[in-house]
Design a protein around this motif. Structure first.
Motif, short mmCIF file in Angstrom:
data_model
loop_
_atom_site.label_atom_id
_atom_site.label_comp_id
_atom_site.label_asym_id
_atom_site.label_seq_id
_atom_site.Cartn_x
_atom_site.Cartn_y
_atom_site.Cartn_z
N THR A 235 3.58 32.30 -45.04
CA THR A 235 4.45 31.56 -44.14
C THR A 235 5.28 30.54 -44.93
N SER A 236 4.85 29.27 -44.89
CA SER A 236 5.56 28.21 -45.61
C SER A 236 4.66 26.99 -45.67
N PRO A 237 4.97 26.03 -46.57
CA PRO A 237 4.18 24.79 -46.63
C PRO A 237 4.18 24.02 -45.32
N VAL A 238 5.33 24.01 -44.61
CA VAL A 238 5.41 23.28 -43.34
C VAL A 238 4.49 23.91 -42.31
N THR A 239 4.50 25.25 -42.24
CA THR A 239 3.61 25.95 -41.30
C THR A 239 2.15 25.64 -41.60
N TYR A 240 1.81 25.57 -42.88
CA TYR A 240 0.43 25.25 -43.25
C TYR A 240 0.06 23.84 -42.78
N GLN A 241 0.99 22.89 -42.90
CA GLN A 241 0.71 21.54 -42.43
C GLN A 241 0.56 21.48 -40.92
N VAL A 242 1.39 22.26 -40.21
CA VAL A 242 1.25 22.35 -38.75
C VAL A 242 -0.14 22.88 -38.40
N LEU A 243 -0.56 23.90 -39.12
CA LEU A 243 -1.90 24.46 -38.91
C LEU A 243 -2.97 23.42 -39.21
N GLY A 244 -2.72 22.59 -40.23
CA GLY A 244 -3.68 21.54 -40.57
C GLY A 244 -3.88 20.56 -39.43
N HIS A 245 -2.81 20.24 -38.72
CA HIS A 245 -2.93 19.32 -37.58
C HIS A 245 -3.63 19.98 -36.40
N LEU A 246 -3.48 21.30 -36.26
CA LEU A 246 -4.26 22.02 -35.26
C LEU A 246 -5.75 21.89 -35.57
N LYS A 247 -6.09 22.01 -36.84
CA LYS A 247 -7.49 21.86 -37.25
C LYS A 247 -8.00 20.46 -36.91
N THR A 248 -7.14 19.45 -37.12
CA THR A 248 -7.53 18.07 -36.79
C THR A 248 -7.88 17.94 -35.32
N CYS A 249 -7.04 18.52 -34.46
CA CYS A 249 -7.30 18.47 -33.01
C CYS A 249 -8.59 19.21 -32.66
N VAL B 68 7.54 16.49 -31.82
CA VAL B 68 6.55 16.47 -30.72
C VAL B 68 5.13 16.59 -31.29
N LEU B 69 4.95 17.47 -32.25
CA LEU B 69 3.63 17.65 -32.87
C LEU B 69 3.16 16.37 -33.54
N LEU B 70 4.01 15.77 -34.36
CA LEU B 70 3.63 14.55 -35.08
C LEU B 70 3.35 13.40 -34.10
N LEU B 71 4.12 13.32 -33.04
CA LEU B 71 3.90 12.29 -32.02
C LEU B 71 2.52 12.45 -31.39
N GLY B 72 2.18 13.68 -31.03
CA GLY B 72 0.88 13.94 -30.41
C GLY B 72 -0.28 13.63 -31.34
N VAL B 73 -0.20 14.11 -32.59
CA VAL B 73 -1.27 13.85 -33.55
C VAL B 73 -1.38 12.35 -33.83
N GLY B 74 -0.24 11.67 -33.89
CA GLY B 74 -0.25 10.23 -34.11
C GLY B 74 -0.96 9.49 -32.99
N ILE B 75 -0.67 9.87 -31.75
CA ILE B 75 -1.32 9.23 -30.60
C ILE B 75 -2.82 9.50 -30.62
N ALA B 76 -3.21 10.73 -31.01
CA ALA B 76 -4.63 11.12 -30.97
C ALA B 76 -5.45 10.50 -32.10
N THR B 77 -4.83 10.28 -33.26
CA THR B 77 -5.64 9.92 -34.44
C THR B 77 -5.37 8.54 -35.02
N LEU C 89 -4.67 12.79 -24.45
CA LEU C 89 -3.21 12.85 -24.29
C LEU C 89 -2.55 13.28 -25.59
N GLY C 90 -2.98 12.69 -26.71
CA GLY C 90 -2.40 13.02 -28.00
C GLY C 90 -2.61 14.49 -28.36
N ILE C 91 -3.81 14.99 -28.12
CA ILE C 91 -4.11 16.40 -28.43
C ILE C 91 -3.25 17.34 -27.59
N LEU C 92 -3.08 17.00 -26.30
CA LEU C 92 -2.26 17.85 -25.42
C LEU C 92 -0.81 17.88 -25.88
N ILE C 93 -0.27 16.70 -26.26
CA ILE C 93 1.11 16.65 -26.76
C ILE C 93 1.23 17.44 -28.06
#
Length: 353
Positions: free
Chosen positions: A247-261, A134-143, A281-285
């Motif tokens: 945390t973990s590398p995956v959590t850091y990447q998730v955080l990175g996409h939050l920064k992008t939004c 869901v996260l990757l879909l939203g960031v993909g739509i937004a960016t 729409l992408g940011i909300l998803i």
């Protein structure tokens, strides 16, 4: 305060510091690059790392943390790999469209999940997997907009993905394997990262911008923004290692996409960047995906902590059990009639086998 609550507060603090510092440096660098024309990103990153190392050296001199040397080859390899991944990401951006570069950043999460699953036997629950999709879909739509492909750009993106994933996984595993803090690891690896980028930076930037970084007109305003960017980078670099370690590398990447939004939102509000309903729409998803991931990660972390606490409790109970302690010659079964040791019972039999 319990250890669990202290750990949660420390993790929340690390995540907050990472978000605030990263968004701040993006805004600062955007002004430096877009407004003032300083487009030498790789060289600027090498300066960031040099300033970070000097700051940590001062902190060490003031005894704010303890220097803990460990495997020098691991530190050198890790530092060079980290510097290489940064250079490859910059090259990927230079030789690809913005849309393809965003796809490259999105691919880092599934690649990290794959590597951790294959080489570390780490299991990701179905809920975590769904939240990441869901996260990757939203960031993909937004960016992601255009997807122009070329052979050189694709190869550079692939190399950037692999080196970034491996470097971030190493950040987590090195801290745990050698029992060093994020500050200690950053202090020892910073020189290797800085030297790698300092040597290759002018070449990479010259290849991408067709300009010489040393021939640029450094006005007082440009110098002021460079200094500000370097100062903020100390917090960025420190929080990066801190978040991955806690945390973990995956959590850091998730955080990175939050920064992008957040950067997209700040860009629209403060800089009046173009914004569309697709971005919204992408940011909300993406936010829904982040909330789901945070919830699932929190629940699983608590369950893991409870299981570990239960194992420790069982181990302590086993140590205090007289039937178990009898093996050490202290239990009631270790003694025979009249205080003589029971026939055939030798507390040191394993040592002398």
């Amino acid at each position: 305060m319990s250890e669990g609550k202290k750990y949660q507060l420390g993790t929340i603090g690390a995540l907050s510091l990472s978000v605030v510092s990263s968004v701040s440096i993006v805004i600062c660098n955007k002004a430096l690059i877009s407004t003032l024309g300083f487009t030498f990103a790789t060289t600027l990153t090498s300066w960031h790392l040099l300033v970070t190392f000097c700051s940590l050296h001062i902190a060490l001199w003031m005894k704010w943390f303890e220097h803990k040397p460990f495997d020098s080859r691991a530190v050198m390899g890790f530092g060079i790999l980290n510097g290489t991944s940064i250079g490859l990401l910059n090259l990927s951006l230079g030789f690809n469209s913005v849309g393809f570069y965003q796809m490259t950043k999105l691919a880092i999460i599934p690649c990290t999940v794959l590597l951790e699953t294959l080489f570390f036997r780490k299991l990701f629950s179905r809920n975590i997997q769904i939240s990441l999709v869901v996260l990757l879909l939203g960031v993909g739509i937004a960016t992601v907009t255009d997807l122009q492909l070329n052979v050189l750009g694709s190869v550079l993106s692939l190399l950037a993905i692999v080196t970034t994933c491996v470097a971030q996984i190493m950040t987590n595993t090195i801290q745990k394997k050698f029992k060093v803090s994020s500050t200690q690891l950053l202090y020892q690896s910073c020189p290797y990262q800085a030297i790698t980028l300092f040597i290759t930076g002018p070449f990479v930037d010259g290849l991408l911008t067709k300009q010489n970084v040393f021939a640029f007109n450094y006005t007082p305003q440009v110098l002021a923004f460079i200094v500000l960017s370097c100062l903020i980078s100390v917090s960025v670099n420190f929080s990066t290692f801190l978040v991955i370690g806690k945390t973990s590398p995956v959590t850091y990447q998730v955080l990175g996409h939050l920064k992008t939004c957040l950067v997209l939102g700040f860009g629209y509000v403060l800089l009046r960047d173009p914004f569309s309903w697709r971005n919204i729409l992408g940011i909300l998803i993406a936010i829904v995906g982040m909330v789901l991931y945070s919830y699932c990660f929190s629940i699983e972390s608590q369950q893991k902590a409870s299981a570990e606490a239960a194992q420790i409790s069982q181990a302590k109970e086993a140590e205090s059990d007289p039937l178990i302690s009898a093996e050490n010659g202290s239990g009631i079964l270790a003694e025979g009639v009249g205080g003589a040791r029971a026939p055939g019972w030798n507390s040191n039999k394993d040592l002398h086998a």
